[in-house]
Motif scaffolding. Structure first.
Motif, short mmCIF file in Angstrom:
data_model
loop_
_atom_site.label_atom_id
_atom_site.label_comp_id
_atom_site.label_asym_id
_atom_site.label_seq_id
_atom_site.Cartn_x
_atom_site.Cartn_y
_atom_site.Cartn_z
N ASP A 194 0.82 -1.21 0.00
CA ASP A 194 0.00 0.00 0.00
C ASP A 194 0.86 1.27 0.00
OD1 ASP A 194 -2.67 1.21 0.16
OD2 ASP A 194 -2.04 1.85 2.17
N LYS A 195 2.03 1.21 0.63
CA LYS A 195 2.93 2.37 0.69
C LYS A 195 3.86 2.45 -0.52
CE LYS A 195 1.33 3.94 4.49
NZ LYS A 195 0.41 5.06 4.43
N PRO A 200 5.79 -3.76 -5.56
CA PRO A 200 4.63 -3.82 -6.45
C PRO A 200 3.95 -5.19 -6.49
CG PRO A 200 6.63 -3.99 -7.73
CD PRO A 200 7.05 -3.76 -6.29
N PHE A 201 4.65 -6.22 -6.01
CA PHE A 201 4.12 -7.57 -6.12
C PHE A 201 4.68 -8.40 -4.98
CE2 PHE A 201 4.21 -11.89 -8.10
CZ PHE A 201 2.85 -12.03 -8.30
N TYR A 213 -8.49 -3.61 0.94
CA TYR A 213 -7.58 -2.66 0.30
C TYR A 213 -7.73 -2.68 -1.23
CZ TYR A 213 -4.95 -1.46 4.50
OH TYR A 213 -4.57 -0.97 5.73
N SER A 214 -8.69 -3.45 -1.74
CA SER A 214 -8.92 -3.58 -3.19
C SER A 214 -7.65 -3.99 -3.93
CB SER A 214 -9.47 -2.28 -3.79
OG SER A 214 -10.69 -1.95 -3.18
N ILE A 215 -6.95 -4.99 -3.38
CA ILE A 215 -5.70 -5.47 -3.96
C ILE A 215 -5.99 -6.73 -4.77
CG2 ILE A 215 -3.40 -6.38 -3.46
CD1 ILE A 215 -3.46 -4.74 -0.85
N GLY A 228 -0.75 -7.87 -5.59
CA GLY A 228 -0.07 -6.63 -5.95
C GLY A 228 -0.67 -6.00 -7.18
N GLU A 229 0.20 -5.37 -7.98
CA GLU A 229 -0.23 -4.67 -9.18
C GLU A 229 -0.96 -5.63 -10.12
OE1 GLU A 229 -0.03 -1.38 -9.72
OE2 GLU A 229 0.81 -1.23 -7.70
N LYS A 230 -2.04 -5.15 -10.69
CA LYS A 230 -2.92 -5.98 -11.51
C LYS A 230 -2.16 -6.72 -12.63
CE LYS A 230 -7.14 -5.83 -14.23
NZ LYS A 230 -8.26 -6.28 -13.47
N ASN A 231 -1.29 -6.02 -13.37
CA ASN A 231 -0.58 -6.67 -14.46
C ASN A 231 0.37 -7.76 -13.98
OD1 ASN A 231 -1.86 -5.23 -16.53
ND2 ASN A 231 -0.37 -3.58 -16.44
N CYS A 232 0.99 -7.54 -12.83
CA CYS A 232 1.87 -8.56 -12.26
C CYS A 232 1.08 -9.79 -11.85
CB CYS A 232 2.61 -7.99 -11.05
SG CYS A 232 3.71 -6.62 -11.39
#
Length: 137
Positions: free
Chosen positions: A25-26, A30-31, A51-53, A71-75
């Motif tokens: 979150d901070k 990223p993943f 946290y909508s992760i 983590g990040e959607k693309n990852c």
């Protein structure tokens, strides 16, 4: 006393997950790939969804553990597709390198790991392919 220690050790699983969510979150990472006891799956899902992760979960074979990727959607999408039909230990040297890089592992060490795994992979393929000069590998 043993029950108290065991409870505190297991509680560590969820505490570590919460800390990893905080770091994500901070923007620290990223993943994330985290292995934890299945017992905490409901708490883990609740925290990630709060946290909508983006995340996905894989069972760890022959254990009571799960791997949580988040983590990040693309990852997450990339790893979900890569692990759709295989487990982590079945990743090719290239896929293993990608996972390590996305997780933020030391790139020179990932390169060394890739070279080692690729050499072993080539040697294993040479054993199953007659007529290949195994000394050249």
């Amino acid at each position: 006393m043993t029950s108290y220690l065991l409870k505190n050790l297991l509680d560590g699983d969820i505490k570590v997950l919460y800390h990893l969510v905080y770091e994500y979150d901070k923007g620290v990472r990223p993943f994330v790939l985290y292995t934890m006891d299945k017992h905490y799956l409901p708490l883990a899902k609740k925290k990630l969804e709060a946290y909508s992760i983006d995340y996905f979960i894989l069972d760890v074979e022959k254990s009571n553990s799960i791997n949580i990727f988040f983590g990040e959607k693309n990852c997450v999408t990339l790893m979900r597709e890569m692990l759709q039909r295989k487990s982590i230990d079945q990743l090719s040297p290239e896929e293993d390198f990608i996972l390590g890089a996305i997780l933020g592992y030391d790139i020179p060490k990932q390169c060394a790991r890739y070279c080692q795994r690729k050499k072993i992979s080539l040697q294993e393929n040479a054993v199953s392919s007659p007529g290949v000069d195994k000394e050249a590998i």
